[in-house]
Design an enzyme around this catalytic site. Sequence first.
Site, PDB file in Angstrom:
ATOM      1  N   GLY A   6       0.825  -1.199   0.000  1.00 26.35           N
ATOM      2  CA  GLY A   6       0.000   0.000   0.000  1.00 26.35           C
ATOM      3  C   GLY A   6       0.853   1.240   0.000  1.00 26.35           C
ATOM      4  N   PRO A   7       0.226   2.391  -0.244  1.00 28.06           N
ATOM      5  CA  PRO A   7       0.974   3.654  -0.296  1.00 28.06           C
ATOM      6  C   PRO A   7       1.578   4.020   1.058  1.00 28.06           C
ATOM      7  CG  PRO A   7      -1.397   4.037  -0.462  1.00 28.06           C
ATOM      8  CD  PRO A   7      -1.202   2.561  -0.514  1.00 28.06           C
ATOM      9  N   LYS A  56       1.244   0.384   7.611  1.00 24.50           N
ATOM     10  CA  LYS A  56       1.685  -0.995   7.401  1.00 24.50           C
ATOM     11  C   LYS A  56       2.609  -1.450   8.537  1.00 24.50           C
ATOM     12  CE  LYS A  56       3.421  -0.114   3.279  1.00 24.50           C
ATOM     13  NZ  LYS A  56       3.070   1.301   3.142  1.00 24.50           N
ATOM     14  N   SER A 106      -3.458   2.400 -18.499  1.00 24.19           N
ATOM     15  CA  SER A 106      -4.830   2.701 -18.086  1.00 24.19           C
ATOM     16  C   SER A 106      -5.328   4.081 -18.536  1.00 24.19           C
ATOM     17  CB  SER A 106      -4.976   2.558 -16.570  1.00 24.19           C
ATOM     18  OG  SER A 106      -4.157   3.483 -15.907  1.00 24.19           O
ATOM     19  N   LYS A 118      -7.902   4.537  -7.298  1.00 21.17           N
ATOM     20  CA  LYS A 118      -8.341   5.520  -8.311  1.00 21.17           C
ATOM     21  C   LYS A 118      -9.696   6.116  -7.927  1.00 21.17           C
ATOM     22  CE  LYS A 118      -5.773   3.381 -12.110  1.00 21.17           C
ATOM     23  NZ  LYS A 118      -5.843   2.639 -13.373  1.00 21.17           N
ATOM     24  N   GLY A 154       2.357   5.698   4.583  1.00 18.94           N
ATOM     25  CA  GLY A 154       1.550   6.367   5.606  1.00 18.94           C
ATOM     26  C   GLY A 154       0.216   5.727   5.908  1.00 18.94           C
TER      27      GLY A 154
END
Length: 779
Positions: free
Chosen positions: A355-356, A361, A678, A721, A358
Site C-alpha cells: 500500500g501507499p 503498514k 490505463s 483511483k 503512511g
Amino acid sequence: MAKDTITQLPLLPLRGLIVYPSMVLHLDVGRDKSVKALEQSMVEDNRIFLASQKEINVDEPAKEDIYRMGTIANVKQMLKLPNGTIRVLVEGLERAELLQFKDEEEDYFLVDVEEIDETHGDKVEEEALMRTLLDYFEQYIKASKKTSKETLSSVSDIDEPGRLADIVASHLSLKMKDKQKILEITNVKERLDHLIEIINNEKEVLHLEKKIGQRVKKSMERTQKEYYLREQMKAIQKELGDKDGKTGEVAQLREKIEEANMPERIEKVAFKELDRYERIPNNSAESSVIRNYIEWLIALPWTEETEDILDIKRAEKTLNDDHYGLDKVKERILEYLAVQQLTESIKGPILCLVGPPGVGKTSLAQSIAKSIDRKFVRASLGGVRDEAEIRGHRRTYVGAMPGRIIQGMRKAETINPVFLLDEIDKMSNDFRGDPSSAMLEVLDPEQNSTFSDHFIEENYDLSNVMFIATANTLQTVPGPLLDRMEVISIAGYTEIEKLHIAKEHLLPKQIKDHGLTKGKFQVREEALLKLIRMYTREAGVRNLERTLASICRKGAKMIVSGEKKRVVVTEKMLEEMLGKPRFRYGQAEVENQVGAATGLAYTTAGGDTLSIEVSIYPGKGKLTLTGKLGDVMKESAQAAFSYIRSRAEELNIDPEFHDKSDIHIHVPEGATPKDGPSAGITMATALVSALTGRAVRKEVGMTGEITLRGRVLPIGGLKEKSLSAHRAGLKTILIPAENEKDLENIPESVRKDLNFIKVDHLDEVLKHALLEEPEDESK
C-alpha cells in the site's frame, strides 16, 4: 526325608546372619530374650535353635518375623564382654524346621523343632557337581579378591557334598534371602546346582565391575592429566605475561554454552570451537573470530519461545484499538489465529502488506505482535544491495557478521517472533549479489526450517516465525519472491476514515507529545476536514500527522507567550497558522472542456487524477507526446490515434485530418514520470473531443486500456483511483466492465457519492463522456 525326632529348644533369632550346619563362628548377643535363651541352653544340653529374622531392623521380633527353616547348633563357649554383650562360639549341627512356639515361656522363645535329613542323588553326578563347584569357586576367589586362597584349600579337603555346598555358601557375598534359600534346599544335588548357577552369575557381575572400574580409572587418569596440563598452561601463560590466561574466560563460556539450551548438534559445534579457542593464543587474529562466533551461538534463541495468546476477541479488540479500517488485513490475522487455536501446529504465515506510504503498514505489524503476545522485531531492507546483508558473511572475511535475519532473531530472543521485513520492494541487486534471491529461502515455509546463514554455518529453524513484509508497490518485487507471500493490498484512506483517525489517534497523540491538554488546545471537526482536503492530499496519514504537529507547535507557542490561555483551532485560524491552502479541493474541471479529459492514475503514493490535454493545429499529421511519458503510455496514445483514424467517418471526423493537422497530446505536471496503459481511453476521449469539437463533461473521470478495435480492457488499482476521484470531486467514473468485481472493495461512503458506469467499448465511453453537440465557437 525328615527324621521322626521333634525337639524342644530355646530360639536365638539372628540379624543379618545365617548359620549353616558344620559352620563354627562367633556371635555377639545383646538382646535380653537372646541372652536368656543362651542361658537356658547352657543349663540344659548346650543346644540351641538358630533362625534368621526376615527384617534386620526389627529389635523385638514376633513369631511371624522369623524364618521357619534354621539350624540346630551347639554352644561351645560363652564370654561376657565389658560392654554387657555376650560373645558366643557356636557350631552348626543340622538343619531343622520350626514347628511351633511354646507360649508359656515369656523371657525367651521356646520352640518345637523337627530335624531335617538331607536327600542324596546319584553319587557320580554329585561328585561331578562338587568338582565343578570347586572349580567355579576358585575362579570366583581369583576375581573377587575378598576371600583368601587358604579358604579354597580348606574347602577342597571336604569330601561330603552337602557340607561342601554349605561351607561354600557361607563364603559368598549373597543377600539374606538367597542365603536362606540355600539353607532351605534339603536335596544335595539341587543345592549344588543352585550354588553353581549363583557363582556363575557372581563371576559375570565381578567381570563387569572390573571393566567399569578400569573405565572409571582411565577417565580419572585423563581428567587428572587434563588438570595437570591446564595448570602447566596457566603457569606458562603467567610467565609470558598473560596474567590468568584464558582459563577463567573459557570456563565462563563453557558454562554459558551448557545453559543456552542448544540442540545437541549445535552444542557439539560450540564445544569444538571452544576447544580451538582455548588452544589459540590471544594475540592471534583468529582468536577474536572464534570468540565472536561462540558468542553468537550462545546469544541466538534455539528453543526459547513465547506462548501465543490465542484469544480471537482480545486480538480483534487490540487491532481495532490501534487501527481504524483495514478490515481485510485484520480478518486474515484473525483467520490465522483461529486455525492456530484449532491445530496448534500451523507454520507461521508470510504476509505482504502492499500500500501507499503512511497507511499504517509498519504499525499494523506491531499491533499483530501485541495482539498475540509475541516479540516484535523489524529489519529494514530499503537500499539493501548485498546478498551477504541477508545471509551474512563467511567467517574468513575480516569483520564478518551474520545477516539481518539472524541479527533480528538475536534481538527477538525467541524462536517465534513477529518479524517485519520493511520496504521489501526497495531491495536492488549489483555485482555483490541479489538479496531478493537470498530472501527466497527465508520466505518459503517449506524451506525456512533449515535456513542457512554463511556466518553461523549451521541450519537455523525459522518455521515458527511470523514474517510480515511491507511494500509500496509490487512492480519491483521479483516474481518468485512474490509467489512465496500472501499479498494483502491496503488502499488509501477515505476522507471519513482520515477524519476518524485524526480525531481518535493522531490529534490526541500530538497534543500529549507537545505538552498540551484537551482543556488548553482543541481542533474543531470542520477545521480537521479542511486540513485533510486543502492541506494534505495523500493516500495515508503521515503528512496529516506532520501538519497536526505543526498546528500543535504554533498553539503551544501562543499559550507559552501569553497570547492566549486556550487555543481552539477553527477553519479561519487554519490559514493564519498554515498559510493559504496548498491544494484546491475537487480537482475536477470547473467547466466542460474541449480536448481535455480527466483520467485516473495509480501511483505508489495512492490514486491520483490525471488531466490529459489535446491540441490540434495545421500541419502534416505529426503526433507529439509530452509530459515525461513512459513507453507504455506513448504506445497507448498511438493505439488511440490509430483507432480514431480507422473509425473517423463513424465519429464524424474528417477522414483526412491526419494529413492536414498536427496533434499534440500533453499530460500536465510534466516533471513527474508517468507510465501505464490505463490512460488509453482518456487519451482517445480527449482526441475525439478535440477533433469533433464536442466537450468532455467536467464531472466525468475514466480509466481503462484501449485496443486497436476500441475494446476497453481491465486495469488495476480501482479502489485507489476511486478514492482519488472522490477527493477530486468527480461524480461519474467510467470503468472497464471486467473491473466490476473490484467494486465491492470500494468503501460504501465512496460508492454512495460516485456513479460507476461499466463500459466494454470506446463507443460507450464517448457516449457517456462527451456532450451531444459541438461547443458553439462564437461563445
